[in-house]
Structure formats: structure tokens, C-alpha cells
Scaffold this active site. Structure first.
Site, PDB file in Angstrom:
ATOM      1  N   GLU A 166      -7.210   4.574   7.565  1.00  0.00           N
ATOM      2  CA  GLU A 166      -6.712   6.174   7.288  1.00  0.00           C
ATOM      3  C   GLU A 166      -7.952   6.852   6.766  1.00  0.00           C
ATOM      4  O   GLU A 166      -8.276   7.981   7.077  1.00  0.00           O
ATOM      5  CB  GLU A 166      -5.707   6.272   6.612  1.00  0.00           C
ATOM      6  CG  GLU A 166      -4.364   6.310   7.469  1.00  0.00           C
ATOM      7  CD  GLU A 166      -3.170   5.611   6.801  1.00  0.00           C
ATOM      8  OE1 GLU A 166      -3.153   5.626   5.400  1.00  0.00           O
ATOM      9  OE2 GLU A 166      -2.277   5.081   7.328  1.00  0.00           O
ATOM     10  N   SER A 214       3.252  -1.984  10.337  1.00  0.00           N
ATOM     11  CA  SER A 214       4.663  -2.225  10.533  1.00  0.00           C
ATOM     12  C   SER A 214       4.932  -3.506  10.167  1.00  0.00           C
ATOM     13  O   SER A 214       6.125  -4.020  10.821  1.00  0.00           O
ATOM     14  CB  SER A 214       4.908  -1.659  12.025  1.00  0.00           C
ATOM     15  OG  SER A 214       4.551  -0.431  12.183  1.00  0.00           O
ATOM     16  N   GLY A 253       2.748  -1.119   4.291  1.00  0.00           N
ATOM     17  CA  GLY A 253       2.845   0.274   3.822  1.00  0.00           C
ATOM     18  C   GLY A 253       4.253   0.704   3.524  1.00  0.00           C
ATOM     19  O   GLY A 253       4.841   0.393   2.542  1.00  0.00           O
ATOM     20  N   GLY A 254       4.891   1.216   4.797  1.00  0.00           N
ATOM     21  CA  GLY A 254       6.156   1.787   4.557  1.00  0.00           C
ATOM     22  C   GLY A 254       7.113   0.973   3.969  1.00  0.00           C
ATOM     23  O   GLY A 254       7.805   1.324   2.905  1.00  0.00           O
ATOM     24  N   ASN A 271       0.887  -1.173  -0.091  1.00  0.00           N
ATOM     25  CA  ASN A 271       0.140   0.001  -0.006  1.00  0.00           C
ATOM     26  C   ASN A 271       0.739   0.979   0.024  1.00  0.00           C
ATOM     27  O   ASN A 271       1.696   1.409   1.182  1.00  0.00           O
ATOM     28  CB  ASN A 271      -0.818   0.167   1.230  1.00  0.00           C
ATOM     29  CG  ASN A 271      -1.680   1.218   1.313  1.00  0.00           C
ATOM     30  OD1 ASN A 271      -1.831   2.292   0.491  1.00  0.00           O
ATOM     31  ND2 ASN A 271      -2.153   1.503   2.654  1.00  0.00           N
ATOM     32  N   TRP A 272       1.197   1.855  -1.378  1.00  0.00           N
ATOM     33  CA  TRP A 272       1.820   2.957  -1.304  1.00  0.00           C
ATOM     34  C   TRP A 272       1.446   4.202  -0.398  1.00  0.00           C
ATOM     35  O   TRP A 272       2.125   5.128  -0.256  1.00  0.00           O
ATOM     36  CB  TRP A 272       2.204   3.298  -2.669  1.00  0.00           C
ATOM     37  CG  TRP A 272       2.983   2.264  -3.527  1.00  0.00           C
ATOM     38  CD1 TRP A 272       3.590   1.203  -3.178  1.00  0.00           C
ATOM     39  CD2 TRP A 272       3.453   2.355  -4.879  1.00  0.00           C
ATOM     40  NE1 TRP A 272       4.136   0.437  -4.096  1.00  0.00           N
ATOM     41  CE2 TRP A 272       4.165   1.309  -5.236  1.00  0.00           C
ATOM     42  CE3 TRP A 272       3.318   3.389  -5.947  1.00  0.00           C
ATOM     43  CZ2 TRP A 272       4.740   1.289  -6.527  1.00  0.00           C
ATOM     44  CZ3 TRP A 272       3.784   3.361  -7.082  1.00  0.00           C
ATOM     45  CH2 TRP A 272       4.449   2.175  -7.478  1.00  0.00           C
ATOM     46  N   LYS A 273       0.124   4.106  -0.109  1.00  0.00           N
ATOM     47  CA  LYS A 273      -0.451   5.552   0.340  1.00  0.00           C
ATOM     48  C   LYS A 273      -0.321   6.671  -0.653  1.00  0.00           C
ATOM     49  O   LYS A 273      -0.026   6.599  -1.876  1.00  0.00           O
ATOM     50  CB  LYS A 273      -0.054   5.643   1.698  1.00  0.00           C
ATOM     51  CG  LYS A 273      -0.191   4.390   2.504  1.00  0.00           C
ATOM     52  CD  LYS A 273       0.064   4.552   3.931  1.00  0.00           C
ATOM     53  CE  LYS A 273      -0.096   3.041   4.775  1.00  0.00           C
ATOM     54  NZ  LYS A 273      -0.325   3.481   6.259  1.00  0.00           N
ATOM     55  N   GLY A 323       2.118   2.125  10.755  1.00  0.00           N
ATOM     56  CA  GLY A 323       2.919   3.265  10.636  1.00  0.00           C
ATOM     57  C   GLY A 323       3.734   3.662  11.814  1.00  0.00           C
ATOM     58  O   GLY A 323       4.426   4.891  12.008  1.00  0.00           O
ATOM     59  N   GLU A 334      -5.760  -4.951  10.565  1.00  0.00           N
ATOM     60  CA  GLU A 334      -4.648  -3.911  10.666  1.00  0.00           C
ATOM     61  C   GLU A 334      -5.081  -3.135  12.025  1.00  0.00           C
ATOM     62  O   GLU A 334      -5.758  -2.270  11.887  1.00  0.00           O
ATOM     63  CB  GLU A 334      -4.532  -2.748   9.415  1.00  0.00           C
ATOM     64  CG  GLU A 334      -4.367  -3.484   8.257  1.00  0.00           C
ATOM     65  CD  GLU A 334      -3.665  -2.442   7.120  1.00  0.00           C
ATOM     66  OE1 GLU A 334      -2.421  -2.536   6.800  1.00  0.00           O
ATOM     67  OE2 GLU A 334      -4.342  -1.320   6.927  1.00  0.00           O
ATOM     68  N   HIS A 388      -9.773   1.292   4.832  1.00  0.00           N
ATOM     69  CA  HIS A 388      -8.325   1.407   5.274  1.00  0.00           C
ATOM     70  C   HIS A 388      -8.678   2.534   6.474  1.00  0.00           C
ATOM     71  O   HIS A 388      -9.376   3.343   6.430  1.00  0.00           O
ATOM     72  CB  HIS A 388      -7.128   2.009   4.205  1.00  0.00           C
ATOM     73  CG  HIS A 388      -5.905   2.020   5.014  1.00  0.00           C
ATOM     74  ND1 HIS A 388      -5.419   2.932   5.951  1.00  0.00           N
ATOM     75  CD2 HIS A 388      -4.908   1.099   4.951  1.00  0.00           C
ATOM     76  CE1 HIS A 388      -4.288   2.644   6.143  1.00  0.00           C
ATOM     77  NE2 HIS A 388      -3.857   1.595   5.678  1.00  0.00           N
TER      78      HIS A 388
END
Ligand code: PGA
Length: 252
Positions: free
Chosen positions: A105, A216, A237-238, A17-19, A180, A174, A103
Site C-alpha cells: 500500500e 487474506s 491485516g484484516g 498489521n492494523w493498517k 484484503g 504478500e 508494504h
């Protein structure tokens, strides 16, 4: 059964997930790196969910690579006067196989309700996409011992889509406190929630639905998470922004 001593037959899925990260030049480096390295992880489905403007780039770069791609959100509506929204059919037009729905966010920053998330999942299914429906509790909810209540509430309208729809979706657990933050649920903590979700799915006759863990995930913790019987992969993600790290997760 593959070589990973899986206790079940669900094929692992590792999804990036590149966000809201990337630009055409950086994406080229990342996508080329993924294409070059993905052949080393044949036992795992590998996918990336990119920002809308880069779907064309993903569509062009990933053709024939074995890596599939998708978006991070979708409209609940099929088409019409919904300025700024993107329809599931448009995503399909760009070769998307997947779309994230709900998601944390988006739930937190865009007020997405449980019902809206389920509607988005249904819209994705109608266009032939696989929705990846995200659920998870906040730190406060976890500390109050309400994790399973929250997951049940979030899942209710999704489960109401019925077995034939559920058989075509992916779920992602999640925990919001792990996204994150560098904090990861321990494999046992994650497994407990995954088993809970699996039991709900089994009641509806769809125990085979893949359930990803997210929050994470890194190359250093992926193997211990993937060793759990009900963890079928990861939403990353990251660590999905660097090809080598992301592929090391897929290989874990
Ligand atoms: P993270 O994000 O891996 O950076 O924690 C996961 C996600 O939000 O899907």
C-alpha cells in the site's frame, strides 16, 4: 524443534498489521484480548504493528505480555527537517521491536521505490529494530508470469545490504492481488515464491531469514500455509483486528 512438526528450526512469527484502524477504546479491547490469550500459543512469536499514535498505548499495554509491537512505516532519515516523518529511533523509544518497510500500500499509494524501501530497512536496523520488508507482485504481473522478476527487482537493493544486515531482517511475501481481497495464494503457490526467495538468501549465506506470507490469511487457511517448509509465519491485516481470530492464526 517444536511440536508443530516443523521441518526447520525457524520459530514461527505471526504479525498483525492494523493498517489505519483503531481508536483507544477499541485498541484496549483488542490488546487486552491478545494479552489474555497469547499464553496459549507459546510456540509462536506474536506481534502487532499499530498506527503511530497508538505506539504509546501498545508500549503500556503489552509490557511483559510476550507480545511485541512495531510500526507500519519509518523514515529513511535519522532526524531533521522532515515534517511528518517518524524516525526509527523514535519507534525504538516506544519499545518497538519491528517496523514494516515497503508494504504494497505504501509502494502503490506513496510511490515508495525499491531503493527507498531498502533505505528504510537500513534505518530501522541502525536503531536496533527489525524491519519486515514486504515484497509482492500485482495481479497483472502475476498473470504475465512476471512474479519472480518482480520479486527479484524488489529484493535487489535489500539483498545489497549484505549478509550481516540480512541476518537481522524479516521478509514478507504478500501478493498484492491477495491483500484484503479474500483471495489467498494457494499453499503451493506461496511456497514456490518463498522457496525462490530462500534460494536467493541461501546464496548470500543467510538461509535462516524468516519469510512470512501475507494476503487474506485467516484462521481457516493458516494451517495449510504454515505446513509449507519455507513459510515461517504470517503478516495479517484484516484478521488481526479481532483478538480471537488473530490468536487462532497464531495457534494454527
Ligand atoms: P490482509 O492484509 O490480511 O487484510 O489481506 C495483509 C497485509 O496487507 O499485510
Amino acid at each position: 524443534m517444536d511440536t508443530q512438526s516443523r521441518e526447520h528450526s525457524r520459530k514461527r512469527l505471526v504479525m498483525g498489521n492494523w493498517k489505519m484502524h483503531g481508536n483507544q477504546a477499541a485498541n484496549t479491547v483488542l490488546l487486552d484480548g491478545l494479552c489474555a490469550g497469547v499464553t496459549a500459543v507459546p510456540n509462536c512469536d506474536v506481534a502487532v504493528c499499530v498506527p503511530f499514535p497508538y505506539l504509546g498505548q501498545a508500549n503500556a499495554s503489552l509490557q511483559g505480555s510476550g507480545i511485541s509491537w512495531g510500526a507500519q512505516d519509518v523514515s529513511r532519515h535519522e532526524q531533521g527537517a522532515y515534517t511528518g516523518e517518524v524516525a526509527a529511533a523514535m519507534l525504538a523509544d516506544f519499545g518497538c521491536a519491528w517496523v514494516l518497510a515497503g508494504h504494497s500500500e505504501r509502494r502503490a499509494m506513496h510511490g515508495e521505490t525499491d531503493q527507498l524501501v531498502a533505505d528504510k530497512a537500513a534505518a530501522a536496523l541502525s536503531a536496533g529494530l527489525t524491519p519486515v520488508v514486504c515484497v509482492g507482485e500485482t495481479l497483472d504481473e502475476q498473470e504475465a508470469g512476471r512474479t519472480k522478476d518482480v520479486i527479484s527487482r524488489q529484493l535487489a537493493p535489500v539483498l545489497a545490504l549484505g549478509a550481516s544486515s540480512l541476518a537481522r531482517i524479516v521478509l514478507a511475501y504478500e501478493p498484492v492481488w491477495a491483500i484484503g481481497t479474500g483471495l489467498t495464494a494457494t499453499p503451493d503457490q506461496a511456497q514456490e515464491v518463498h522457496a525462490f526467495i530462500r534460494a536467493r538468501l541461501a546464496e548470500l549465506g543467510v538461509p535462516q531469514v524468516r519469510i512470512l506470507y501475507g494476503g487474506s490469511v485467516k484462521a481457516s487457511n493458516a494451517a495449510s500455509l504454515f505446513a509449507m517448509p519455507d513459510i515461517d509465519g504470517a503478516l495479517v491485516g484484516g484478521a488481526s483486528l479481532v483478538a480471537e481470530e488473530f490468536l487462532r492464526i497464531a495457534a494454527a
